[in-house]
Design an enzyme around this catalytic site. Structure first.
Site, PDB file in Angstrom:
ATOM      1  N   ASP A  89       0.870  -1.162   0.000  1.00 13.02           N
ATOM      2  CA  ASP A  89       0.000   0.000   0.000  1.00 13.02           C
ATOM      3  C   ASP A  89       0.917   1.225   0.000  1.00 13.02           C
ATOM      4  O   ASP A  89       2.077   1.128   0.404  1.00 13.02           O
ATOM      5  CB  ASP A  89      -0.885  -0.047   1.254  1.00 13.02           C
ATOM      6  CG  ASP A  89      -1.605   1.257   1.478  1.00 13.02           C
ATOM      7  OD1 ASP A  89      -2.296   1.719   0.545  1.00 13.02           O
ATOM      8  OD2 ASP A  89      -1.456   1.824   2.576  1.00 13.02           O
ATOM      9  N   ASP A  91      -0.082   4.945   0.905  1.00 15.61           N
ATOM     10  CA  ASP A  91      -0.273   5.981   1.923  1.00 15.61           C
ATOM     11  C   ASP A  91      -0.381   5.389   3.329  1.00 15.61           C
ATOM     12  O   ASP A  91      -1.204   4.509   3.591  1.00 15.61           O
ATOM     13  CB  ASP A  91      -1.521   6.804   1.585  1.00 15.61           C
ATOM     14  CG  ASP A  91      -1.369   7.488   0.222  1.00 15.61           C
ATOM     15  OD1 ASP A  91      -0.228   7.826  -0.146  1.00 15.61           O
ATOM     16  OD2 ASP A  91      -2.392   7.668  -0.464  1.00 15.61           O
ATOM     17  N   ASN A 132      -5.166   2.804  -3.533  1.00 14.82           N
ATOM     18  CA  ASN A 132      -6.461   3.430  -3.799  1.00 14.82           C
ATOM     19  C   ASN A 132      -6.272   4.938  -3.868  1.00 14.82           C
ATOM     20  O   ASN A 132      -5.726   5.534  -2.942  1.00 14.82           O
ATOM     21  CB  ASN A 132      -7.445   3.131  -2.647  1.00 14.82           C
ATOM     22  CG  ASN A 132      -7.991   1.715  -2.685  1.00 14.82           C
ATOM     23  OD1 ASN A 132      -7.753   0.976  -3.628  1.00 14.82           O
ATOM     24  ND2 ASN A 132      -8.739   1.353  -1.653  1.00 14.82           N
ATOM     25  N   SER A 134      -8.905   7.524  -4.552  1.00 15.24           N
ATOM     26  CA  SER A 134     -10.268   7.962  -4.871  1.00 15.24           C
ATOM     27  C   SER A 134     -10.350   9.473  -5.080  1.00 15.24           C
ATOM     28  O   SER A 134     -11.368   9.977  -5.559  1.00 15.24           O
ATOM     29  CB  SER A 134     -11.231   7.534  -3.764  1.00 15.24           C
ATOM     30  OG  SER A 134     -10.884   8.178  -2.548  1.00 15.24           O
ATOM     31  N   LYS A 178      -9.292  -1.532  -3.484  1.00 14.87           N
ATOM     32  CA  LYS A 178      -9.208  -2.450  -2.352  1.00 14.87           C
ATOM     33  C   LYS A 178     -10.406  -2.227  -1.435  1.00 14.87           C
ATOM     34  O   LYS A 178     -10.781  -1.064  -1.252  1.00 14.87           O
ATOM     35  CB  LYS A 178      -7.891  -2.218  -1.574  1.00 14.87           C
ATOM     36  CG  LYS A 178      -6.643  -2.575  -2.389  1.00 14.87           C
ATOM     37  CD  LYS A 178      -5.347  -2.216  -1.646  1.00 14.87           C
ATOM     38  CE  LYS A 178      -5.072  -0.717  -1.656  1.00 14.87           C
ATOM     39  NZ  LYS A 178      -3.758  -0.359  -1.062  1.00 14.87           N
TER      40      LYS A 178
HETATM   41 MG   LIG Z   1      -2.907   3.122   3.506  1.00  8.96          MG
END
Ligand SMILES: [Mg+2]
Ligand SMILES: [Zn+2]
Length: 255
Positions: A89, A91, A132, A134, A178
């Protein structure tokens, strides 16, 4: 005083001949048995029997040659049951989370990130990021912003073999955001692997749920923002990024 005579030299060895004869005998017996087992099921025609005899002599050396060639080609490979790639991942796993960040200047790695990635590189483990984003669907940042931030991550943390990000939002029904497995499947495919060859390391439940959905190994590295229920449900947890990477490497020798 005469020195004692040196002992007579031993007679020339004849054992080599005997060993060769024994080996030839063993070869003949094994080949005959192999041929017999192959002729037995039929059809028991002279042509078939002759073919079986000749090929029964030829198959074992061909198989050995094939095996030796395989060992030579792959002599530098190691047998290793662990992941061949780690998909992170982004962030709050590799860099501090700055919500919907489109500014490369605000990229700040988490402590130990560079060293953790270098550990994997030293061991020949490929590295990917599945993120992700968004903010793209929300119109807060563009895909170009994401790519510029990702480029800054590579400047600070070194080469990332594969990047995947999902520009969608909840409710878009995409297969990549995710906890959906799409980014992991795609990253594995781009690395020429299966998801089961990959470990996924992230800071929230969605990261390890996506891993499970894809058939990858999931390791949670919680932050203060990770909910206790997500930690309780995680298949594996590690206190830090470095610890998670050591979990992945688990006793693997340096390449
Ligand atoms: Mg994260
Ligand atoms: Zn998506």
């Amino acid at each position: 005083i005469t020195p004692p005579r040196a002992p007579a030299p031993p007679p020339p060895p004849r054992r080599g001949t005997a060993v060769a004869a024994a080996a030839a005998g063993t070869w003949a017996v094994l080949t005959a048995r192999f041929a017999y087992e192959r002729i037995k099921p039929g059809p028991k025609t002279p042509g078939e029997a002759a073919t079986m005899l000749v090929t029964s002599a030829a198959i074992p050396p061909a198989a050995v040659l094939h095996r030796v060639r395989g060992l030579a080609v792959h002599r530098r490979a190691r047998s290793w049951g662990g992941p061949r790639a780690v998909l992170f991942d982004r962030d709050d796993t590799l860099i501090r989370d700055v919500p919907y960040n489109g500014d490369p200047e605000r990229v700040e790695p988490v402590p130990g990130a560079r060293r953790a990635l270098d550990r994997l590189r030293d061991h020949g483990v490929r590295i990917g990021v599945v993120s992700n984003q968004s903010g793209v669907a929300k119109g807060l940042i563009g895909a170009g912003d994401v790519r510029r931030v990702n480029a800054r991550v590579e400047e600070l943390l070194g080469r990332i073999d594969v990047w995947e990000f999902c520009p969608h939002d909840d409710g878009d029904g995409c297969k990549c955001r995710k906890p959906e497995p799409g980014m992991i499947e795609r990253a594995a495919e781009r690395l020429g692997m299966l998801p089961s060859d990959c470990a996924v390391i992230g800071d929230v439940g969605g990261d390890v749920e996506a891993a499970a959905a894809a058939g990858a190994r999931g390791i949670l590295v919680p932050t203060r923002r990770t909910r206790p229920a997500e930690i309780a449900r995680a298949p594996e947890t590690a206190p830090t990024l470095a610890a998670a990477v050591e979990l992945v490497l688990g006793g693997r020798r340096r390449r």
